[in-house]
Structure formats: C-alpha cells, structure tokens
Design a protein around this motif. Structure first.
Motif, PDB file in Angstrom:
ATOM      1  N   ALA A  85       0.481 101.537  57.182  1.00 59.40           N
ATOM      2  CA  ALA A  85       1.579 100.902  57.602  1.00 59.40           C
ATOM      3  C   ALA A  85       1.728  99.537  57.382  1.00 59.40           C
ATOM      4  N   GLU A  86       0.618  98.841  57.522  1.00 59.71           N
ATOM      5  CA  GLU A  86       0.629  97.330  57.411  1.00 59.71           C
ATOM      6  C   GLU A  86       1.185  96.700  55.837  1.00 59.71           C
ATOM      7  N   GLY A  87       2.319  96.096  55.787  1.00 59.27           N
ATOM      8  CA  GLY A  87       2.807  95.713  54.539  1.00 59.27           C
ATOM      9  C   GLY A  87       3.351  96.899  53.793  1.00 59.27           C
ATOM     10  N   ARG A  88       3.490  97.922  54.137  1.00 60.55           N
ATOM     11  CA  ARG A  88       4.095  99.067  53.397  1.00 60.55           C
ATOM     12  C   ARG A  88       5.528  98.716  52.791  1.00 60.55           C
ATOM     13  N   TRP A  89       6.276  98.318  53.565  1.00 55.02           N
ATOM     14  CA  TRP A  89       7.812  98.098  52.875  1.00 55.02           C
ATOM     15  C   TRP A  89       7.872  96.847  51.986  1.00 55.02           C
ATOM     16  N   SER A  90       7.094  95.647  52.277  1.00 52.14           N
ATOM     17  CA  SER A  90       7.407  94.671  51.550  1.00 52.14           C
ATOM     18  C   SER A  90       6.560  94.837  50.298  1.00 52.14           C
ATOM     19  N   GLU A 101      13.245  94.868  57.014  1.00 50.07           N
ATOM     20  CA  GLU A 101      14.338  93.924  56.350  1.00 50.07           C
ATOM     21  C   GLU A 101      14.480  94.126  54.972  1.00 50.07           C
ATOM     22  N   TRP A 102      13.537  94.951  54.065  1.00 53.68           N
ATOM     23  CA  TRP A 102      13.557  94.802  52.692  1.00 53.68           C
ATOM     24  C   TRP A 102      14.429  95.953  52.121  1.00 53.68           C
ATOM     25  N   SER A 122      13.961  87.682  47.816  1.00 52.10           N
ATOM     26  CA  SER A 122      13.263  87.543  46.828  1.00 52.10           C
ATOM     27  C   SER A 122      11.879  88.170  47.263  1.00 52.10           C
ATOM     28  N   VAL A 123      11.137  89.102  46.481  1.00 46.82           N
ATOM     29  CA  VAL A 123       9.948  89.818  46.911  1.00 46.82           C
ATOM     30  C   VAL A 123       8.977  89.394  45.985  1.00 46.82           C
TER      31      VAL A 123
END
Length: 260
Positions: free
Chosen positions: A116-121, A187-188, A259-260
């Motif tokens: 789960a941690e950092g999944r979407w970024s 947010e992504w 920006s990612v």
C-alpha cells in the motif's frame, strides 16, 4: 501462516494448473478499457502477469505489452502462451523503477499483492501524462448458494475463508469497492470508474477442485490438509457446477497537473 508476500509467491508450484484451470478474460474487457481511454493504448505495463491470461487479451490486439511477474515459474509458463512480441520482466511491482512510461498500466487479479505504501505515486510514475490505470478481477464463486454453503462447511475445519480480504477494509456491501476507494482518495488519479462484467461458467466438479488448488489460501495448507479438504469438498459437489466469475473493473486516469 505465510506473510502476504509469501502468499503472493505461492503460485509457482502450481503454474501449469493455474494456466489450465483459472478462467481467462473476455474481449468485452479490452473494449471497456479502450472506450474509457478513448483509443487503444499503444504500450502497456502489466503488474503481476501470472501465466499471461490478461497479457494475451491485450497483446493479441496489437498492444505492446511488458509483462512483469515476480515468480519465475509463473513467468516461464506465461512465455509458453503469449505472442513473441511480449516483453517479460521478472520483478515485483515495488522493484520497478521509473524510466519508460506507458499508455496503460494494469493489474489482473494481482493488485492486492502490492504494498500500500507509495502504491499510487509509483503507479503514476509509470504512466504517460493522462495515461490510464486499470485493475480487474474478482472471486470465482459457486452460483448455487446451497452448494456454496456445503463447500464452506467442508472447508471449515481447515480454513475460515479462501478469499483475500479487502486491503483497505471496504465492506462488501459498499457500492465503490477497493481499489476504487483508494483511487478516489489518491492525489495522483482522477475519473475513477467501476464496472462489472458478468460471467457464468460451467465446469466439472473435478475441474472446480483443481481450480481451488490454485488459490493461495489452500496453497498455504500443509499437503496432508490440502488432500483432506479437497476430498471433503469433492464429496459435497454435484458432477457439474455453475460458477459466478464476475469481473469487477476499476479504471482511472493519471492527473496531468502533477509532475511525478
């Protein structure tokens, strides 16, 4: 009990059975993704590709697929069944590094094995601007509630449940299911959609039990207990069973403003 990462890597020992007894994906699913995206994706990254059930769906329709899978045995089975132009990478989602970006990133019955941690970024970093993320899958259940109840009773001495709970605790009765719930909070991503592709399949009792043998909850059991639980389940099944194998589809679009 194995940790979640252990369960995620438990399928290699049954790679051939996984390929034979897990249902594939219908063309309707590809059409749904294309309709949402507005055009067929040119490139796609698949997370947790398994034996390539979903890989074929996209690659056979002209998408340049990079299939990633952490289990070497599953990846070896995949390579037997996918077109030669599919690129394969042995890696977990968390080991992928931003570099090349894709028009589509998708996971077929595999996203719940990711951290789960950092999944979407991390997911957003793998997508082109305005690229599409797709997740799809769902449990295979007996359509006859009486037979389903009999199977639950047969497995009860060995398993509380053979399913995987919602990673974020979303109750089954809620309209928006995981991972749509996480995507809506992210947010992504934007334009989160949830759809269901209904499927009913018929198989022999033996094939259904062989299907169960590819499910991680059973794979965690000692061999002697696997033999016992499958014997008990076989005894309560009719000769053929109808299964409900609905596919829940989640689609979302990477936000362009960041920006990612």
């Amino acid at each position: 009990m194995l940790g979640m990462s252990g369960r995620a890597l438990s399928f290699g020992v049954v790679a051939e059975a996984y390929e034979r007894f897990r249902p594939g994906y219908p063309a309707e699913l590809f059409d749904m993704v294309v309709t949402y995206a507005g055009q067929p994706p040119r490139t796609a990254l698949e997370i947790g590709a398994g034996t390539g059930k979903a890989t074929r769906l996209f690659a056979q329709r002209g998408v340049m697929v990079t299939a990633t899978e952490p289990d070497g045995a599953m990846l070896a089975e995949l390579r037997k069944h996918v077109p030669a132009n599919v690129k394969t990478v042995q890696a977990a989602f968390e080991d992928l590094r931003p570099g090349e970006s894709y028009g589509l990133v998708y996971a077929a019955a595999a996203l719940h094995w990711t951290n789960a941690e950092g999944r979407w970024s991390r997911m957003a970093a793998l997508l082109e601007p305005d690229g599409v993320f797709a997740s799809f899958g769902g449990p295979v259940q007996l359509a006859d509630s009486a037979v389903e109840e009999a199977v639950r009773a047969a497995q009860a001495p060995f398993l509380d449940s053979d399913g995987v709970p919602s990673p974020d605790g979303t109750p089954a009765e809620q309209d928006m299911q995981w991972p749509g719930t996480e995507l809506q909070r992210s947010e992504w991503f934007a334009d989160v959609q949830q759809s269901v592709v209904e499927r009913r399949l018929t198989m022999s009792a033996r094939d259904y039990v062989d299907h169960l043998s590819t499910i991680s909850a059973y794979l965690e059991l000692p061999a002697s207990e696997q033999e016992q639980v499958f014997s008990r389940i076989t005894q309560v099944l009719p000769e053929t069973v109808e299964i409900a194998a609905d596919i829940t589809v989640h689609l979302a679009r990477r936000r362009c403003a960041r920006s990612v």
